[in-house]
Design a protein around this motif. Structure first.
Motif, PDB file in Angstrom:
ATOM      1  N   LEU A 167       0.848  -1.197   0.000  1.00  0.00           N
ATOM      2  CA  LEU A 167       0.000   0.000   0.000  1.00  0.00           C
ATOM      3  C   LEU A 167       0.880   1.242   0.000  1.00  0.00           C
ATOM      4  CD1 LEU A 167      -2.655  -1.165   2.603  1.00  0.00           C
ATOM      5  CD2 LEU A 167      -2.824  -1.263   0.104  1.00  0.00           C
ATOM      6  N   PRO A 168       0.410   2.372  -0.510  1.00  0.00           N
ATOM      7  CA  PRO A 168      -0.810   2.545  -1.276  1.00  0.00           C
ATOM      8  C   PRO A 168      -0.666   1.966  -2.691  1.00  0.00           C
ATOM      9  CG  PRO A 168       0.370   4.633  -1.111  1.00  0.00           C
ATOM     10  CD  PRO A 168       1.150   3.641  -0.317  1.00  0.00           C
ATOM     11  N   PHE A 169      -1.782   1.456  -3.218  1.00  0.00           N
ATOM     12  CA  PHE A 169      -1.729   0.770  -4.505  1.00  0.00           C
ATOM     13  C   PHE A 169      -1.229   1.655  -5.649  1.00  0.00           C
ATOM     14  CE2 PHE A 169      -4.590  -2.467  -2.600  1.00  0.00           C
ATOM     15  CZ  PHE A 169      -3.842  -3.578  -2.943  1.00  0.00           C
ATOM     16  N   LYS A 170      -1.429   2.985  -5.498  1.00  0.00           N
ATOM     17  CA  LYS A 170      -1.013   3.868  -6.609  1.00  0.00           C
ATOM     18  C   LYS A 170       0.481   4.221  -6.554  1.00  0.00           C
ATOM     19  CE  LYS A 170      -2.563   8.265  -4.495  1.00  0.00           C
ATOM     20  NZ  LYS A 170      -2.250   7.881  -3.136  1.00  0.00           N
ATOM     21  N   SER A 171       1.170   3.817  -5.492  1.00  0.00           N
ATOM     22  CA  SER A 171       2.599   4.160  -5.377  1.00  0.00           C
ATOM     23  C   SER A 171       3.407   3.368  -6.415  1.00  0.00           C
ATOM     24  CB  SER A 171       3.111   3.850  -3.969  1.00  0.00           C
ATOM     25  OG  SER A 171       2.981   2.469  -3.709  1.00  0.00           O
ATOM     26  N   LEU A 172       4.599   3.895  -6.721  1.00  0.00           N
ATOM     27  CA  LEU A 172       5.475   3.207  -7.681  1.00  0.00           C
ATOM     28  C   LEU A 172       5.895   1.850  -7.120  1.00  0.00           C
ATOM     29  CD1 LEU A 172       7.020   3.499 -10.364  1.00  0.00           C
ATOM     30  CD2 LEU A 172       8.930   4.471  -9.073  1.00  0.00           C
ATOM     31  N   LYS A 173       6.201   1.814  -5.807  1.00  0.00           N
ATOM     32  CA  LYS A 173       6.670   0.543  -5.230  1.00  0.00           C
ATOM     33  C   LYS A 173       5.582  -0.534  -5.299  1.00  0.00           C
ATOM     34  CE  LYS A 173       6.037   2.105  -0.433  1.00  0.00           C
ATOM     35  NZ  LYS A 173       6.669   2.371   0.852  1.00  0.00           N
ATOM     36  N   ARG A 196      -5.452   0.729   9.794  1.00  0.00           N
ATOM     37  CA  ARG A 196      -4.716   1.973   9.516  1.00  0.00           C
ATOM     38  C   ARG A 196      -3.282   1.638   9.137  1.00  0.00           C
ATOM     39  NH1 ARG A 196      -5.258   5.744  14.427  1.00  0.00           N
ATOM     40  NH2 ARG A 196      -6.034   3.839  15.360  1.00  0.00           N
ATOM     41  N   PRO A 197      -3.011   1.290   7.851  1.00  0.00           N
ATOM     42  CA  PRO A 197      -1.663   0.856   7.462  1.00  0.00           C
ATOM     43  C   PRO A 197      -0.631   1.966   7.644  1.00  0.00           C
ATOM     44  CG  PRO A 197      -3.222   0.660   5.622  1.00  0.00           C
ATOM     45  CD  PRO A 197      -3.953   1.314   6.726  1.00  0.00           C
ATOM     46  N   ASP A 198       0.579   1.565   8.060  1.00  0.00           N
ATOM     47  CA  ASP A 198       1.701   2.494   8.211  1.00  0.00           C
ATOM     48  C   ASP A 198       2.386   2.581   6.844  1.00  0.00           C
ATOM     49  OD1 ASP A 198       4.186   3.613   8.653  1.00  0.00           O
ATOM     50  OD2 ASP A 198       4.488   2.619  10.583  1.00  0.00           O
ATOM     51  N   PRO A 199       2.551   3.780   6.260  1.00  0.00           N
ATOM     52  CA  PRO A 199       3.161   3.855   4.922  1.00  0.00           C
ATOM     53  C   PRO A 199       4.598   3.366   4.876  1.00  0.00           C
ATOM     54  CG  PRO A 199       2.859   6.056   5.874  1.00  0.00           C
ATOM     55  CD  PRO A 199       2.175   5.091   6.789  1.00  0.00           C
ATOM     56  N   LYS A 200       5.253   3.265   6.067  1.00  0.00           N
ATOM     57  CA  LYS A 200       6.671   2.869   6.068  1.00  0.00           C
ATOM     58  C   LYS A 200       6.880   1.365   6.229  1.00  0.00           C
ATOM     59  CE  LYS A 200       8.146   7.272   7.814  1.00  0.00           C
ATOM     60  NZ  LYS A 200       8.238   8.022   9.020  1.00  0.00           N
ATOM     61  N   THR A 201       5.837   0.631   6.573  1.00  0.00           N
ATOM     62  CA  THR A 201       6.020  -0.821   6.754  1.00  0.00           C
ATOM     63  C   THR A 201       4.716  -1.572   6.492  1.00  0.00           C
ATOM     64  OG1 THR A 201       6.458  -2.569   8.380  1.00  0.00           O
ATOM     65  CG2 THR A 201       5.755  -0.463   9.258  1.00  0.00           C
ATOM     66  N   LYS A 202       4.864  -2.807   6.004  1.00  0.00           N
ATOM     67  CA  LYS A 202       3.681  -3.642   5.807  1.00  0.00           C
ATOM     68  C   LYS A 202       3.256  -4.278   7.130  1.00  0.00           C
ATOM     69  CE  LYS A 202       5.828  -5.621   2.304  1.00  0.00           C
ATOM     70  NZ  LYS A 202       6.791  -4.524   2.146  1.00  0.00           N
ATOM     71  N   GLY A 203       4.065  -4.124   8.150  1.00  0.00           N
ATOM     72  CA  GLY A 203       3.687  -4.575   9.486  1.00  0.00           C
ATOM     73  C   GLY A 203       4.221  -5.943   9.874  1.00  0.00           C
ATOM     74  N   GLY A 204       4.870  -6.620   8.938  1.00  0.00           N
ATOM     75  CA  GLY A 204       5.461  -7.918   9.264  1.00  0.00           C
ATOM     76  C   GLY A 204       4.437  -9.040   9.286  1.00  0.00           C
ATOM     77  N   ALA A 205       4.918 -10.254   9.502  1.00  0.00           N
ATOM     78  CA  ALA A 205       4.041 -11.419   9.448  1.00  0.00           C
ATOM     79  C   ALA A 205       4.721 -12.630  10.086  1.00  0.00           C
ATOM     80  CB  ALA A 205       3.710 -11.736   7.988  1.00  0.00           C
ATOM     81  N   VAL A 206       3.917 -13.663  10.304  1.00  0.00           N
ATOM     82  CA  VAL A 206       4.467 -14.977  10.654  1.00  0.00           C
ATOM     83  C   VAL A 206       4.758 -15.644   9.316  1.00  0.00           C
ATOM     84  CG1 VAL A 206       3.882 -17.256  11.575  1.00  0.00           C
ATOM     85  CG2 VAL A 206       3.234 -15.197  12.839  1.00  0.00           C
TER      86      VAL A 206
END
Ligand SMILES: Cc1cc2nc3c(=O)[nH]c(=O)nc-3n(C[C@H](O)[C@H](O)[C@H](O)COP(=O)(O)OP(=O)(O)OC[C@H]3O[C@@H](n4cnc5c(N)ncnc54)[C@H](O)[C@@H]3O)c2cc1C
Length: 466
Positions: free
Chosen positions: A58-64, A249-259
């Motif tokens: 996220l955000p979907f419109k970003s280049l990354k 509320r996603p953080d623009p700097k991280t996807k938040g991690g996962a297991v």
């Protein structure tokens, strides 16, 4: 006067972005040089990530985000071509409370709209979830499953690219830092701290965490925030899918991690995000480990076993929180790849595509080669026991003595290089059983004393001489 080597393209940085750019350029009739200040490829940020081929950014419109979706499938095709190991999987976004449950249909529609049928997603009810992932916590109410993820053997990808490039006549200089770049009429003159000079018609800055410093040599300016992320490796994977808590509320700097898990079935939890000031600060604090364990242990009820090790990497986060792929302000013969935070591993083929388009637009002629040679596959006992020619040296990861010797023959001169190439000393015991034997085999193959072997070059000695 000594002769200066002249190249069509010089790439600064042999991380994943530099190597994939070189891989694409190598398919054309070009004289290419890659320079890296480390003594082997991929020892920058590209050695400290989670090795996940992502879909959602996220955000979907970003280049990354766009480049990750484009790079996703191409990266797996490259893995297949280079015979790099990977496992396909999906991600479960887990609804942990009533609010999540209520938001689930809307989030599903939002994902469906933005993934445009390229990557399938579906809502999974509690009962199905228990059946397909029995180790997910009983507190999880439902989930959205998104297809198209993968976990790769990222070290093999790095070395596979390197070996492909070597065999296809790409030149490399390791252990030297680019410290000055001068503009001449039709050429750039590149100086290293090893006293060498090269001339090139075009230059790609793929310096990763240090790309801001390379850009400054060119008169360009960008400032990175340094986002450290810690990962914990466990003995066992607890799910067949990647498990991520749903976040409203996603953080623009991280996807938040996962297991998560590694390609060879170890558990991998993280990363967190902590802003640091020093690019060399790879330290791991107790609070990092506690944050990760408390965040992710809520998602599962199974025990991932012994925590084998923790490692960290630093993301170079530019002010716009997105990749920046631009010409230098000084010249269109230079392309800067800046802000290669996550998911630049996934995006790397698409980043390279953009770089090639820019180089072409700036006048680089791309004439296809017809003499491409394939990488010679590194056969491992772990994958094909029938290929095991000698005794097992690492019992945890089932690595043979012959594989250690082969890693040295393929160019590794340090313990770390051999570990990354083979997986030796990277299992549950972390080398406590096999370390001394591995050093003996490396020193025998290199025809030097064991005390000459270092962990990663420089003064990182392992064996003390009396
Ligand atoms: C904790 C963590 C987890 C991550 N997980 C994922 C993931 O699961 N999936 C994903 O897609 N992405 C992930 N990422 C992001 C990914 O790891 C990086 O985006 C990617 O590795 C960046 O590659 P790079 O080639 O740009 O940089 P690097 O790998 O850092 O390569 C740059 C190279 O340039 C060299 N260099 C720099 N300056 C000079 C100079 N002046 N002279 C000579 N050489 C120089 C360096 O030595 C280095 O080798 C993660 C990142 C972190 C930190």
């Amino acid at each position: 006067m000594s002769k200066i080597d002249v190249y069509d393209v010089v790439i600064v940085g042999a991380g994943i972005c530099g190597l994939i750019t070189a891989y694409k350029l190598a398919h054309y009739k070009l004289n290419i040089l890659v320079i890296d200040m480390n003594i082997e490829p991929g020892w920058g940020v590209s050695k400290g990530h989670a090795a996940i081929v992502h879909v959602i950014q996220l955000p979907f419109k970003s280049l990354k985000s766009k480049l990750a979706r484009e790079g996703n499938r191409e990266l797996l095709k490259i893995c297949e071509y280079l015979k790099v190991r990977y496992r396909k999987t999906s991600t479960l976004l887990l609804a942990m409370n009533l609010l999540h449950l209520l938001a689930l249909p809307l989030i599903y529609l939002y994902l469906k709209l933005n993934l445009k049928g390229e990557f399938k997603s579906r809502i999974i009810g509690r009962r199905t979830l228990r059946r397909i992932e029995p180790n997910v916590s009983d507190k999880v109410l439902a989930a959205i499953e998104v297809d198209g993820y993968a976990v790769i053997d990222s070290f093999d990808l790095i070395y596979g690219l390197y070996e492909f490039l070597k065999i296809n006549s790409v030149h490399f200089v390791f252990g030297e830092k680019v410290v000055r770049i001068d503009f001449q009429e039709d050429f750039l003159k590149i100086y290293t701290d090893g006293g060498r000079e090269f001339l090139s018609r075009y230059l790609v800055n793929a310096g990763g965490l240090y790309a801001d410093e390379v850009a400054r040599l060119l008169g360009d300016y960008v400032e990175f925030e340094l986002g450290k992320g810690v990962m914990i490796v466990f003995e066992k994977q607890v799910s067949d899918r990647l498990l991520s808590p749903l976040t409203l509320r996603p953080d623009p700097k991280t996807k938040g991690g996962a297991v998560m898990f590694t390609w060879d079935g170890k558990g991998l939890w993280g990363p967190n995000l902590r802003i640091v000031r020093d690019k060399n600060d790879l330290s791991i604090e107790e609070s990092d480990v506690n944050t990760i364990i408390s965040r992710f242990s809520k998602l599962v009820k199974a025990d991932p076993g012994i925590p084998i090790k923790a490692y960290s990497g630093i993301r170079p986060i530019p002010p716009i929180n997105d990749f920046i792929i631009t010409y230098s302000k000084k010249s269109r013969r230079i392309v800067n790849i800046l802000g290669t935070e996550s998911p630049a591993l996934t995006s790397s083929p698409a980043i390279a595509r953009v770089v090639l388009e820019k180089l072409k637009e700036a006048g680089l002629e791309l004439i296809p080669r017809e003499d491409i040679v394939e990488r010679i596959v590194f056969h491992r006992f772990r994958d094909k026991p029938e290929c095991g020619k000698s005794r097992l040296i690492c019992i945890c990861n089932r690595v043979t003595e012959e594989e250690v010797r082969e890693a040295v023959r393929r160019g590794s001169k340090t313990l770390q290089g051999v570990m990354f190439r083979t997986g030796v000393c990277m299992g549950v015991c972390q080398g406590s059983r096999c370390l001394s034997e591995v050093i003996e085999v490396i020193s025998d193959e290199l025809r030097v004393k064991p005390s000459n072997i270092t962990l990663r070059g420089g003064g990182s000695w392992i064996v003390k001489t009396s």
